[in-house]
Motif scaffolding. Structure first.
Motif, PDB file in Angstrom:
ATOM      1  N   MET A  41      -2.801  -7.935   4.639  1.00  0.00           N
ATOM      2  CA  MET A  41      -3.253  -6.999   4.439  1.00  0.00           C
ATOM      3  C   MET A  41      -3.240  -6.611   2.731  1.00  0.00           C
ATOM      4  O   MET A  41      -2.434  -7.336   2.023  1.00  0.00           O
ATOM      5  N   PRO A  44      -4.664  -0.190  -0.963  1.00  0.00           N
ATOM      6  CA  PRO A  44      -3.971   1.107  -0.209  1.00  0.00           C
ATOM      7  C   PRO A  44      -4.607   1.210   0.820  1.00  0.00           C
ATOM      8  O   PRO A  44      -5.851   1.045   1.185  1.00  0.00           O
ATOM      9  N   PRO A  45      -3.985   1.777   1.802  1.00  0.00           N
ATOM     10  CA  PRO A  45      -4.461   2.193   3.067  1.00  0.00           C
ATOM     11  C   PRO A  45      -5.603   3.236   2.971  1.00  0.00           C
ATOM     12  O   PRO A  45      -5.538   4.053   2.184  1.00  0.00           O
ATOM     13  N   LYS A  46      -6.506   3.248   3.793  1.00  0.00           N
ATOM     14  CA  LYS A  46      -7.480   4.177   3.990  1.00  0.00           C
ATOM     15  C   LYS A  46      -7.435   5.369   5.143  1.00  0.00           C
ATOM     16  O   LYS A  46      -7.855   6.363   4.774  1.00  0.00           O
ATOM     17  N   ARG A  51      -2.065   6.341   5.031  1.00  0.00           N
ATOM     18  CA  ARG A  51      -2.043   7.001   3.857  1.00  0.00           C
ATOM     19  C   ARG A  51      -0.662   7.946   3.807  1.00  0.00           C
ATOM     20  O   ARG A  51      -0.016   7.869   2.823  1.00  0.00           O
ATOM     21  N   TYR A  54       2.507   5.793   3.242  1.00  0.00           N
ATOM     22  CA  TYR A  54       2.180   4.935   2.333  1.00  0.00           C
ATOM     23  C   TYR A  54       2.979   5.220   0.933  1.00  0.00           C
ATOM     24  O   TYR A  54       2.876   6.553   0.721  1.00  0.00           O
ATOM     25  N   MET A  71       1.552  -4.048   0.300  1.00  0.00           N
ATOM     26  CA  MET A  71      -0.091  -3.943   0.420  1.00  0.00           C
ATOM     27  C   MET A  71      -0.377  -4.035  -1.071  1.00  0.00           C
ATOM     28  O   MET A  71      -0.844  -3.101  -1.488  1.00  0.00           O
ATOM     29  N   LYS A  95     -13.422  -5.768   3.937  1.00  0.00           N
ATOM     30  CA  LYS A  95     -13.190  -4.130   3.899  1.00  0.00           C
ATOM     31  C   LYS A  95     -13.514  -3.610   5.252  1.00  0.00           C
ATOM     32  O   LYS A  95     -14.281  -3.696   5.877  1.00  0.00           O
ATOM     33  N   TRP A  98      -9.421   0.837   7.841  1.00  0.00           N
ATOM     34  CA  TRP A  98      -8.093   1.482   7.826  1.00  0.00           C
ATOM     35  C   TRP A  98      -7.333   0.730   6.651  1.00  0.00           C
ATOM     36  O   TRP A  98      -6.381   1.382   6.079  1.00  0.00           O
ATOM     37  N   TRP A  99      -7.643  -0.240   6.372  1.00  0.00           N
ATOM     38  CA  TRP A  99      -7.048  -1.019   5.118  1.00  0.00           C
ATOM     39  C   TRP A  99      -7.898  -2.457   4.816  1.00  0.00           C
ATOM     40  O   TRP A  99      -8.526  -2.806   5.923  1.00  0.00           O
ATOM     41  N   ASP A 100      -7.984  -3.037   3.606  1.00  0.00           N
ATOM     42  CA  ASP A 100      -8.666  -4.199   3.557  1.00  0.00           C
ATOM     43  C   ASP A 100      -7.741  -5.384   3.851  1.00  0.00           C
ATOM     44  O   ASP A 100      -6.569  -5.216   3.956  1.00  0.00           O
TER      45      ASP A 100
END
Length: 109
Positions: A41, A44-46, A51, A54, A71, A95, A98-100
């Motif tokens: 991972m 930053p989370p999406k 989020r 985080y 992350m 991408k 939720w996160w990359d």
């Protein structure tokens, strides 16, 4: 000694100073010329839920008050691995909503 070590989405579960210890041990057990495949991972989370959990200051998802997932940015993850003595071979960043996720191939010189 191993020719290949695969991180099957574990490295992002290692938090803080233990990361350098883990990377050092992985490097130690890989034969010269061997490879290390990192699947991690990153960024930053999406998602709204992630989020909310985080902490940007330490770049970690927090679960029950405890950091549970580190992350880093893709660039800082690469730099961390280079600092541990690996050589960059390739990277593939996926991408997601939720996160990359970074697939990183490294060599042990």
């Amino acid at each position: 000694m191993f020719d290949l070590v695969v991180d099957g989405n574990c490295l992002h579960c290692v938090i803080g100073a233990e990361r350098a210890l883990v990377l050092g041990e992985i490097r130690r057990i890989i034969r010269r010329g061997g490879m290390f495949l990192v699947s991690s991972m990153c960024g930053p989370p999406k998602s709204t839920e992630a989020r909310r959990d985080y902490d940007a200051g330490i770049r970690c998802l927090i679960r029950d008050g405890v950091p549970s997932r580190f992350m880093p940015s893709p660039e800082s993850l690469v730099q961390e691995c280079l600092a541990a003595g690996f050589e960059f071979v390739s990277a593939d960043l996926s991408k997601n909503s939720w996160w990359d996720h970074l697939e990183l191939l490294l060599a042990r010189p």
